[in-house]
Motif scaffolding. Sequence first.
Motif, PDB file in Angstrom:
ATOM      1  N   THR A   1      -3.520  -8.246 -12.448  1.00 27.96           N
ATOM      2  CA  THR A   1      -3.932  -7.578 -13.686  1.00 27.96           C
ATOM      3  C   THR A   1      -2.744  -7.131 -14.530  1.00 27.96           C
ATOM      4  O   THR A   1      -2.923  -6.746 -15.683  1.00 27.96           O
ATOM      5  CB  THR A   1      -4.809  -6.346 -13.380  1.00 27.96           C
ATOM      6  OG1 THR A   1      -4.064  -5.433 -12.556  1.00 27.96           O
ATOM      7  CG2 THR A   1      -6.081  -6.769 -12.649  1.00 27.96           C
ATOM      8  N   ASN A   2      -1.544  -7.179 -13.958  1.00 26.14           N
ATOM      9  CA  ASN A   2      -0.358  -6.778 -14.718  1.00 26.14           C
ATOM     10  C   ASN A   2       0.897  -7.388 -14.107  1.00 26.14           C
ATOM     11  O   ASN A   2       0.863  -7.985 -13.029  1.00 26.14           O
ATOM     12  CB  ASN A   2      -0.244  -5.244 -14.770  1.00 26.14           C
ATOM     13  CG  ASN A   2      -0.299  -4.609 -13.378  1.00 26.14           C
ATOM     14  OD1 ASN A   2       0.417  -5.008 -12.472  1.00 26.14           O
ATOM     15  ND2 ASN A   2      -1.167  -3.605 -13.214  1.00 26.14           N
ATOM     16  N   GLY A   3       2.003  -7.205 -14.816  1.00 20.92           N
ATOM     17  CA  GLY A   3       3.270  -7.768 -14.367  1.00 20.92           C
ATOM     18  C   GLY A   3       3.807  -7.110 -13.111  1.00 20.92           C
ATOM     19  O   GLY A   3       4.550  -7.739 -12.352  1.00 20.92           O
ATOM     20  N   THR A   4       3.437  -5.859 -12.876  1.00 26.67           N
ATOM     21  CA  THR A   4       3.903  -5.161 -11.679  1.00 26.67           C
ATOM     22  C   THR A   4       3.379  -5.842 -10.420  1.00 26.67           C
ATOM     23  O   THR A   4       4.124  -6.074  -9.458  1.00 26.67           O
ATOM     24  CB  THR A   4       3.447  -3.691 -11.716  1.00 26.67           C
ATOM     25  OG1 THR A   4       3.947  -3.076 -12.901  1.00 26.67           O
ATOM     26  CG2 THR A   4       3.960  -2.938 -10.503  1.00 26.67           C
ATOM     27  N   GLU A   5       2.097  -6.180 -10.418  1.00 23.39           N
ATOM     28  CA  GLU A   5       1.518  -6.877  -9.276  1.00 23.39           C
ATOM     29  C   GLU A   5       2.181  -8.239  -9.089  1.00 23.39           C
ATOM     30  O   GLU A   5       2.434  -8.665  -7.956  1.00 23.39           O
ATOM     31  CB  GLU A   5       0.011  -7.044  -9.477  1.00 23.39           C
ATOM     32  CG  GLU A   5      -0.761  -5.738  -9.480  1.00 23.39           C
ATOM     33  CD  GLU A   5      -2.236  -5.933  -9.782  1.00 23.39           C
ATOM     34  OE1 GLU A   5      -2.662  -7.093  -9.944  1.00 23.39           O
ATOM     35  OE2 GLU A   5      -2.971  -4.923  -9.861  1.00 23.39           O
ATOM     36  N   ARG A   6       2.462  -8.904 -10.187  1.00 24.53           N
ATOM     37  CA  ARG A   6       3.096 -10.227 -10.108  1.00 24.53           C
ATOM     38  C   ARG A   6       4.519 -10.109  -9.546  1.00 24.53           C
ATOM     39  O   ARG A   6       4.989 -10.984  -8.811  1.00 24.53           O
ATOM     40  CB  ARG A   6       3.102 -10.897 -11.485  1.00 24.53           C
ATOM     41  CG  ARG A   6       3.247 -12.418 -11.419  1.00 24.53           C
ATOM     42  CD  ARG A   6       3.023 -13.076 -12.779  1.00 24.53           C
ATOM     43  NE  ARG A   6       1.731 -12.715 -13.356  1.00 24.53           N
ATOM     44  CZ  ARG A   6       0.580 -13.244 -12.977  1.00 24.53           C
ATOM     45  NH1 ARG A   6       0.569 -14.162 -12.021  1.00 24.53           N
ATOM     46  NH2 ARG A   6      -0.554 -12.877 -13.541  1.00 24.53           N
ATOM     47  N   CYS A   7       5.199  -9.021  -9.896  1.00 29.03           N
ATOM     48  CA  CYS A   7       6.547  -8.800  -9.366  1.00 29.03           C
ATOM     49  C   CYS A   7       6.526  -8.617  -7.856  1.00 29.03           C
ATOM     50  O   CYS A   7       7.409  -9.115  -7.143  1.00 29.03           O
ATOM     51  CB  CYS A   7       7.174  -7.570 -10.027  1.00 29.03           C
ATOM     52  SG  CYS A   7       7.823  -7.861 -11.682  1.00 29.03           S
ATOM     53  N   LEU A   8       5.528  -7.914  -7.354  1.00 30.08           N
ATOM     54  CA  LEU A   8       5.436  -7.711  -5.907  1.00 30.08           C
ATOM     55  C   LEU A   8       5.239  -9.040  -5.188  1.00 30.08           C
ATOM     56  O   LEU A   8       5.902  -9.304  -4.180  1.00 30.08           O
ATOM     57  CB  LEU A   8       4.294  -6.755  -5.576  1.00 30.08           C
ATOM     58  CG  LEU A   8       4.050  -6.524  -4.079  1.00 30.08           C
ATOM     59  CD1 LEU A   8       5.281  -5.924  -3.407  1.00 30.08           C
ATOM     60  CD2 LEU A   8       2.829  -5.630  -3.853  1.00 30.08           C
ATOM     61  N   GLU A   9       4.351  -9.880  -5.709  1.00 30.24           N
ATOM     62  CA  GLU A   9       4.137 -11.168  -5.048  1.00 30.24           C
ATOM     63  C   GLU A   9       5.395 -12.029  -5.128  1.00 30.24           C
ATOM     64  O   GLU A   9       5.739 -12.729  -4.172  1.00 30.24           O
ATOM     65  CB  GLU A   9       2.954 -11.915  -5.656  1.00 30.24           C
ATOM     66  CG  GLU A   9       2.641 -13.195  -4.870  1.00 30.24           C
ATOM     67  CD  GLU A   9       1.453 -13.980  -5.384  1.00 30.24           C
ATOM     68  OE1 GLU A   9       1.151 -15.043  -4.788  1.00 30.24           O
ATOM     69  OE2 GLU A   9       0.836 -13.552  -6.375  1.00 30.24           O
ATOM     70  N   ALA A  10       6.085 -11.980  -6.267  1.00 34.06           N
ATOM     71  CA  ALA A  10       7.323 -12.747  -6.400  1.00 34.06           C
ATOM     72  C   ALA A  10       8.359 -12.287  -5.374  1.00 34.06           C
ATOM     73  O   ALA A  10       9.072 -13.111  -4.780  1.00 34.06           O
ATOM     74  CB  ALA A  10       7.883 -12.601  -7.819  1.00 34.06           C
TER      75      ALA A  10
END
Length: 247
Positions: free
Chosen positions: A75-84
């Motif tokens: 839902t946001n870039g923060t979540e995407r950063c964690l997966e990255a």
Amino acid sequence: MPNILGVIPARYASTRFPGKPLIDLAGKSMIQRVYEQACKAKLLSRVVVATDDERILLHLQNLGLEVVMTSTNHTNGTERCLEALQLTEGDFEYVINIQGDEPFINPQQIDTLAGILNGKVQLGTLIKRITDPAVLDSPNIVKVVFNRKMEALLFSRSCIPHLRGVSNQDRLSQFTFYKHIGIYAYRVDALAAITHLQPSPLEKAESLEQLRWLENGYKIKVVETELETLGIDAPEDVEKALKHYNV
């Protein structure tokens, strides 16, 4: 210095500007330009693009740039950063989230933020002094106030603080206002924790994710930059960007 992973979230789907990461800016895609600027930062150990679209993935792979495919459900870039972070090999202590629509991001801005990451800082971001009075009342520019420890107290799309008894045209002469520059640093344990927080009342009111963190007691360290940014939010911003490349 800690090991810091620079992550550039890049979604293809966008309500206002679909396909924005792949637009051509004077012979290079926007996402390539952001990546190249981020790689110039001296304090980043590594840089990776985190995307949810195969077109962006293949484009960057063809250029030989580092990219990981992440979920379409974030839902946001923060979540995407964690997966990255989870998909990238290495022992990192911090992640810096670099906006994928700022091809002119200055490496010094990234290093300014990275420079405060001492292991004690949970979360960090940049601020800049406001010199244009029109910015104070623009809901598109987020304002911030902070304490003497340079920790954010509140972010708002409104002008904060309100100066009682001072006319609008005199505000900048009576108080030093700051705007928020949307680049974030997360200590990895804090990053893992904040992605599990539920949206908060202030966040919903202002549509600002960082308010969720403040409402849950997290400290956001702010550091000032004198450098301006130029993001590309809509198609009409491309023409402005091309002028910087003398096109």
